[in-house]
Write a protein that holds these residues in place. Structure first.
Motif, PDB file in Angstrom:
ATOM      1  N   VAL A 280       0.872  -1.178   0.000  1.00 43.68           N
ATOM      2  CA  VAL A 280       0.000   0.000   0.000  1.00 43.68           C
ATOM      3  C   VAL A 280       0.901   1.218   0.000  1.00 43.68           C
ATOM      4  N   ASN A 281       0.804   2.006  -1.063  1.00 44.67           N
ATOM      5  CA  ASN A 281       1.576   3.249  -1.147  1.00 44.67           C
ATOM      6  C   ASN A 281       0.673   4.407  -0.787  1.00 44.67           C
ATOM      7  N   SER A 282       1.225   5.346  -0.034  1.00 45.52           N
ATOM      8  CA  SER A 282       0.485   6.561   0.312  1.00 45.52           C
ATOM      9  C   SER A 282       1.284   7.758  -0.198  1.00 45.52           C
ATOM     10  N   TYR A 283       0.641   8.526  -1.071  1.00 46.46           N
ATOM     11  CA  TYR A 283       1.311   9.679  -1.665  1.00 46.46           C
ATOM     12  C   TYR A 283       0.620  10.950  -1.200  1.00 46.46           C
ATOM     13  N   ALA A 284       1.355  11.810  -0.529  1.00 49.58           N
ATOM     14  CA  ALA A 284       0.838  13.148  -0.234  1.00 49.58           C
ATOM     15  C   ALA A 284       0.949  13.967  -1.521  1.00 49.58           C
ATOM     16  N   PRO A 285       0.226  15.092  -1.607  1.00 49.91           N
ATOM     17  CA  PRO A 285       0.393  15.950  -2.782  1.00 49.91           C
ATOM     18  C   PRO A 285       1.880  16.270  -2.990  1.00 49.91           C
ATOM     19  N   GLY A 286       2.327  16.150  -4.223  1.00 52.68           N
ATOM     20  CA  GLY A 286       3.737  16.423  -4.527  1.00 52.68           C
ATOM     21  C   GLY A 286       4.630  15.201  -4.420  1.00 52.68           C
TER      22      GLY A 286
END
Ligand SMILES: O=C(O)CCC(=O)C(=O)O
Ligand SMILES: [Fe+2]
Length: 258
Positions: free
Chosen positions: A135-141
């Motif tokens: 599970v990857n979690s990407y914040a904006p940017g």
């Protein structure tokens, strides 16, 4: 009926807690080292009819919009937010379920129920029993640099997207003899990963192409490479997509366990 991931997660936590409180309980790390008794095939959920991913032009890539519904998406987002022990990896956050695929001492670990239910929902379309999940979690940017998923898995990846639309870029992978030669290594195609969609890529797209999500706060559809799912994603070239929310992706594969 929507999948209640929150409920599944809650049950899992309760079960883990109960195990820990038993006098003969083993530690979580010991428990995880136990070999997995996975059935040969994953039982697929029959309650919800899901649209099968459609093949996209030019690459071994398939895409299904609205693979899960909003309730399921919200449930997944809230289940994993924010108390998990996320690991920071090269500009994004990561959770791994299924064990350290590819390492010498890899032993397949059971997927928690809520992850297994996502894997089960995708497995029938992919044609293999998906047993591993990042599970990857990407914040904006934030994004993920161009890479291939490597030999630790069967050559097929299914990715469920939640929380934020993003673009993924596929580029031709250089053969060893081509490294250092002046080749155009830019992306050859992009796919708009809408929230709740399922992306599947395999074979040539898995082995001979890299995939990448740019660390950007603004996605612009179709400018750096043709977007090959415009119709299915109901998008147009030039559409601008501000990246304002966290994106969670479930990257499901079949780890080789022998
Ligand atoms: O977040 C995504 O869609 C891609 C993740 C990915 O490529 C990976 O985990 O290998
Ligand atoms: Fe990947």
């Amino acid at each position: 009926m929507a999948l209640d991931f929150f409920e599944l997660r809650r049950e899992m936590l309760m079960e883990e807690r109960a195990k820990r409180s038993r006098p003969d309980s083993v530690s979580v790390s010991q428990a995880r080292a136990e070999p997995l008794q996975l059935p040969e095939t994953c039982p697929l959920r029959k309650e919800k009819a899901r649209v099968s991913p459609q093949r996209l032009d030019g690459l071994d890539v398939w895409y299904a919009p609205e693979f899960i519904d909003e309730d399921e998406e919200n449930s997944l987002l809230s289940t994993l937010d924010p108390d998990e022990s996320w690991v920071r990896v090269r500009g994004r956050s990561l959770l791994r379920f299924g064990g350290p695929a590819g390492s010498a001492d890899f032993v397949l670990e059971p997927l928690p129920l809520f992850v297994a239910s996502v894997a089960d929902a995708a497995s029938g379309f992919v044609g293999v029993c998906l047993n591993h999940c990042l599970v990857n979690s990407y914040a904006p940017g934030e994004g993920i640099m161009a890479h291939t998923d490597g030999p630790a898995y069967d050559h097929v990846t299914a990715t469920l997207s939640c929380g934020q639309d993003r673009l993924v870029y596929f580029a031709k992978r250089l053969r060893p003899a081509q490294v250092g030669t002046p080749l155009d290594t830019g992306p050859v195609a992009s796919v708009l990963l809408r929230r709740r969609s399922l992306l599947v890529f395999k074979n040539d797209a898995y082995i001979h192409h890299t995939h990448e999500i740019e660390p950007t706060k603004l996605e612009v559809v179709g400018t750096k490479a043709p977007c090959i799912n415009l119709r299915l994603a109901e998008a147009h070239e030039g559409d601008q997509i501000p990246v304002v929310a966290r994106r969670l992706s479930f990257t499901l594969r079949r780890a080789k366990a022998d």
